[in-house]
Design an enzyme around this catalytic site. Structure first.
Site, PDB file in Angstrom:
ATOM      1  N   HIS A  69       0.484  -1.200  -0.051  1.00 30.12           N
ATOM      2  CA  HIS A  69      -0.237   0.274   0.208  1.00 30.12           C
ATOM      3  C   HIS A  69       1.294   1.293  -0.093  1.00 30.12           C
ATOM      4  O   HIS A  69       1.059   1.844   0.633  1.00 30.12           O
ATOM      5  CB  HIS A  69      -1.014  -0.002   1.257  1.00 30.12           C
ATOM      6  CG  HIS A  69      -1.771   1.286   1.054  1.00 30.12           C
ATOM      7  ND1 HIS A  69      -2.999   1.021   0.125  1.00 30.12           N
ATOM      8  CD2 HIS A  69      -2.077   2.141   1.724  1.00 30.12           C
ATOM      9  CE1 HIS A  69      -3.497   2.375   1.070  1.00 30.12           C
ATOM     10  NE2 HIS A  69      -3.105   2.991   1.573  1.00 30.12           N
ATOM     11  N   HIS A  71       0.950   5.831  -1.366  1.00 28.37           N
ATOM     12  CA  HIS A  71       1.039   6.088  -2.152  1.00 28.37           C
ATOM     13  C   HIS A  71       1.970   7.181  -2.178  1.00 28.37           C
ATOM     14  O   HIS A  71       3.081   8.146  -1.552  1.00 28.37           O
ATOM     15  CB  HIS A  71      -0.700   7.135  -1.428  1.00 28.37           C
ATOM     16  CG  HIS A  71      -1.482   6.782  -1.163  1.00 28.37           C
ATOM     17  ND1 HIS A  71      -2.656   6.206  -1.969  1.00 28.37           N
ATOM     18  CD2 HIS A  71      -2.303   6.780   0.533  1.00 28.37           C
ATOM     19  CE1 HIS A  71      -3.376   5.900  -1.119  1.00 28.37           C
ATOM     20  NE2 HIS A  71      -3.120   5.846   0.192  1.00 28.37           N
ATOM     21  N   ARG A  92      -5.142  15.611   6.225  1.00 27.95           N
ATOM     22  CA  ARG A  92      -5.336  15.446   4.740  1.00 27.95           C
ATOM     23  C   ARG A  92      -5.695  16.440   3.500  1.00 27.95           C
ATOM     24  O   ARG A  92      -5.215  16.677   3.036  1.00 27.95           O
ATOM     25  CB  ARG A  92      -6.740  15.036   4.886  1.00 27.95           C
ATOM     26  CG  ARG A  92      -7.665  14.687   3.055  1.00 27.95           C
ATOM     27  CD  ARG A  92      -8.835  13.587   3.545  1.00 27.95           C
ATOM     28  NE  ARG A  92      -9.999  14.991   3.663  1.00 27.95           N
ATOM     29  CZ  ARG A  92     -11.475  14.600   3.849  1.00 27.95           C
ATOM     30  NH1 ARG A  92     -11.775  13.312   2.866  1.00 27.95           N
ATOM     31  NH2 ARG A  92     -11.846  15.510   3.686  1.00 27.95           N
ATOM     32  N   HIS A 215     -12.094   3.904  -2.926  1.00 24.05           N
ATOM     33  CA  HIS A 215     -10.975   4.445  -2.374  1.00 24.05           C
ATOM     34  C   HIS A 215     -11.562   3.854  -0.781  1.00 24.05           C
ATOM     35  O   HIS A 215     -10.738   3.498   0.396  1.00 24.05           O
ATOM     36  CB  HIS A 215     -11.071   5.545  -2.479  1.00 24.05           C
ATOM     37  CG  HIS A 215     -10.890   6.344  -1.508  1.00 24.05           C
ATOM     38  ND1 HIS A 215     -10.634   7.375  -0.571  1.00 24.05           N
ATOM     39  CD2 HIS A 215      -8.912   7.171  -1.144  1.00 24.05           C
ATOM     40  CE1 HIS A 215     -10.138   8.056   0.179  1.00 24.05           C
ATOM     41  NE2 HIS A 215      -9.061   8.162  -0.199  1.00 24.05           N
ATOM     42  N   ARG A 218     -16.877   6.221   1.587  1.00 24.68           N
ATOM     43  CA  ARG A 218     -17.344   7.770   1.245  1.00 24.68           C
ATOM     44  C   ARG A 218     -16.675   7.577  -0.052  1.00 24.68           C
ATOM     45  O   ARG A 218     -17.160   9.187  -0.057  1.00 24.68           O
ATOM     46  CB  ARG A 218     -16.520   8.939   3.027  1.00 24.68           C
ATOM     47  CG  ARG A 218     -15.270   8.946   2.239  1.00 24.68           C
ATOM     48  CD  ARG A 218     -14.218   9.349   3.923  1.00 24.68           C
ATOM     49  NE  ARG A 218     -12.539   9.874   3.473  1.00 24.68           N
ATOM     50  CZ  ARG A 218     -12.251   9.455   3.343  1.00 24.68           C
ATOM     51  NH1 ARG A 218     -12.421   8.281   4.198  1.00 24.68           N
ATOM     52  NH2 ARG A 218     -11.030   9.801   3.313  1.00 24.68           N
ATOM     53  N   HIS A 242      -9.641   1.435   1.386  1.00 22.63           N
ATOM     54  CA  HIS A 242      -9.514   1.550   2.571  1.00 22.63           C
ATOM     55  C   HIS A 242     -10.494   1.547   3.189  1.00 22.63           C
ATOM     56  O   HIS A 242     -11.642   1.666   3.261  1.00 22.63           O
ATOM     57  CB  HIS A 242      -9.944   3.055   2.858  1.00 22.63           C
ATOM     58  CG  HIS A 242      -8.069   3.637   2.038  1.00 22.63           C
ATOM     59  ND1 HIS A 242      -8.285   5.096   1.115  1.00 22.63           N
ATOM     60  CD2 HIS A 242      -6.553   3.459   2.070  1.00 22.63           C
ATOM     61  CE1 HIS A 242      -6.988   5.264   0.381  1.00 22.63           C
ATOM     62  NE2 HIS A 242      -5.964   4.357   1.042  1.00 22.63           N
ATOM     63  N   HIS A 279      -5.395  -0.918   6.117  1.00 20.28           N
ATOM     64  CA  HIS A 279      -5.715  -0.323   7.794  1.00 20.28           C
ATOM     65  C   HIS A 279      -6.738  -0.789   8.606  1.00 20.28           C
ATOM     66  O   HIS A 279      -6.554  -2.032   9.427  1.00 20.28           O
ATOM     67  CB  HIS A 279      -6.505   0.974   7.902  1.00 20.28           C
ATOM     68  CG  HIS A 279      -5.773   1.942   7.007  1.00 20.28           C
ATOM     69  ND1 HIS A 279      -4.252   2.040   7.475  1.00 20.28           N
ATOM     70  CD2 HIS A 279      -5.574   2.491   5.787  1.00 20.28           C
ATOM     71  CE1 HIS A 279      -3.802   3.091   6.508  1.00 20.28           C
ATOM     72  NE2 HIS A 279      -4.985   2.993   5.399  1.00 20.28           N
ATOM     73  N   ASP A 330       2.132   3.066   2.791  1.00 24.77           N
ATOM     74  CA  ASP A 330       1.289   3.907   2.698  1.00 24.77           C
ATOM     75  C   ASP A 330       1.248   5.426   2.886  1.00 24.77           C
ATOM     76  O   ASP A 330       2.115   5.364   1.948  1.00 24.77           O
ATOM     77  CB  ASP A 330       0.349   4.277   4.246  1.00 24.77           C
ATOM     78  CG  ASP A 330      -1.086   4.838   4.358  1.00 24.77           C
ATOM     79  OD1 ASP A 330      -1.470   4.851   3.212  1.00 24.77           O
ATOM     80  OD2 ASP A 330      -2.170   4.831   4.963  1.00 24.77           O
TER      81      ASP A 330
END
Length: 453
Positions: A69, A71, A92, A215, A218, A242, A279, A330
């Site tokens: 994982h 990014h 974020r 993703h 949400r 996620h 997670h 991550d």
């Protein structure tokens, strides 16, 4: 093709609880063809000529590590988000400022440096959870997959494999608010258009394959989940999501759907043995049962989870329920799978105030074979005939590892102790240095190019 022989001072072989001394590993091209512990040889003298041309690997040789994982663009934030108090949501906002500044050229340069840093740490394959798809205004590039193609090329230049987990990201909240600001470049409108775009992408090079990702609950409405699952199942591709990273996400999901995110995903067929939940920090006991009972894997990212103050997930309970565990860096707050691995055990000790939840071999598997399987590379992550020739050698004479038995490496070593990395039979790291990339210099240059825009 030429046979290459590697003589490992110690090698950690599949199913063995501890490393084995003096192991001859033979490879042809990118595959392991033979693995011979020399203590098992009936006539050691007969192999003198074979050993004479073997490349010696002092220290402990492991299978290639899998970072399940990543990014990549988050690497630009390392050390820049600690000025005051906050939580995941304030972090974020800072992340979005970086996301807003990248284009295919700058992302290629940054990701190449990030993936080369991972190679230095012993990572031979990365799972890139990719949602930075479009222009900052949400419009598509002339090549709708230009950003994904940049990541695939970055991995090739860094010398590692990649599973591009192309991520469906459609809404800003569980109740369906539209994407705004930097989030606009994440979205395809709906899952059908996401699938059409992904369907049109064929990665260049046999070092890459494409998987799918939801993703989060949400970001993908419930009525769009089935289309993502259908695409992944039809292509026999890994599917990542996620899951329950934040209590606020769980609360919103219950308010809108009357159930937990895990239950919602289960009801739409997202869970299963080719799915990995990332997670899985804030789960109910029923959620743990849903994941384990369906064979859904879980990717833990302890250094990011503690960096963002996310919490500590129930790793032992998930493993006992039947969920294979893998590891990821991550946000790249740290690029060190040894630290991620030992944190799984050490965080569980903090949570339970007891020791001894995961044996060293279990941590090895999470960092290697299970991670590769989660990314769709079932032929990697073991030092075994027929598997990919991925070899990571860790020194046993550094200030950190001196006097440590080989079995204790995951509790003592860091990425800085990796001396050599072989990916598909090619040496990518030698004597602790990347063979083609000046990693520190490129990280400085590419990060500066992004943050100064």
């Amino acid at each position: 093709m030429t046979t290459t022989r590697w003589l490992a001072e110690y090698a950690w072989l599949p199913d063995d609880p501890e490393p084995t001394a003096d192991v001859l590993i033979e490879t042809i091209g990118g595959r392991i063809t033979a693995v011979t512990p020399l203590a098992d040889r009936a006539a050691p003298a007969a192999g003198v000529e074979v050993l004479a041309d073997a490349v010696r690997l002092p220290g402990l040789t492991l299978p290639g590590l899998a970072n399940a994982h990543s990014h990549a663009f988050h690497r630009a934030l390392r050390g820049r988000t600690h000025a005051g108090r906050g939580d995941f949501w304030t972090w974020r906002d800072l992340m979005y400022t970086v996301a807003d500044r990248l284009d295919p050229d700058t992302y290629l340069a940054l990701a190449r440096a990030v993936y080369a840093e991972l190679a230095l740490a012993g990572v031979t394959c990365v799972g890139e959870f990719h949602y930075l798809h479009h222009r900052p205004d949400g419009g598509r590039y002339a090549d709708p997959n230009a950003m994904g193609a940049a990541l695939v090329e970055a991995a090739a230049q860094a010398g590692i494999r990649i599973t591009l987990l192309d991520t469906c990201y459609l809404t800003a909240t569980v109740d369906g608010r539209a994407l705004t600001g930097p989030q606009r470049r994440f979205g395809d409108g709906d899952a059908a258009r996401w699938a059409d775009r992904v369907e049109a992408f064929t990665p260049a090079g046999d070092h890459a394959r494409v998987g799918a990702a939801v993703h989060s609950v949400r970001a993908v409405p419930a009525d769009q989940l089935d289309a993502v699952v259908e695409w992944a199942r039809r292509h026999d591709a890994p599917l990542h999501v996620h899951l329950s990273e934040q209590p606020a996400e769980n609360d919103a999901c219950r308010a809108v759907h009357g159930r937990t995110p895990a239950r919602l995903l289960a009801d739409h067929g997202v869970l299963g043995p080719t799915t990995t939940a990332v997670h899985a920090t804030h789960l109910t006991s029923a959620d743990v049962g849903l994941l384990g009972g369906s064979g859904t894997g879980v990717c833990l990212c302890p250094t990011t989870e503690r960096d963002l103050a996310d919490g500590i997930g129930p790793a032992r309970r998930m493993a006992e329920a039947g969920s294979p565990l893998s590891l990821g860096s991550d946000s790249h707050a740290v690029a060190d799978l040894f630290e991620e691995a030992r944190a799984v055990e050490l965080d569980e000790r903090l949570r339970t105030r007891q020791r001894g939840h995961f044996a060293p071999a279990a941590l090895r598997d999470a960092a290697t074979v299970t991670g590769h399987a989660a990314l769709g590379w079932a032929d990697a992550g073991r030092i075994a005939p027929g598997d990919r020739a991925d070899l990571v050698t860790v020194r046993l004479d550094s200030a950190r590892t001196a006097g440590v038995p080989p079995v204790g490496v995951f509790f003592a070593a860091t990425a800085a102790d990796v001396t050599q990395v072989v990916v598909d039979g090619r040496v990518v790291v030698r004597d602790g240095r990347h063979t083609t990339v000046d990693v520190p210099a490129e990280l400085v240059a590419t990060i500066q190019a992004v943050i100064s825009r």
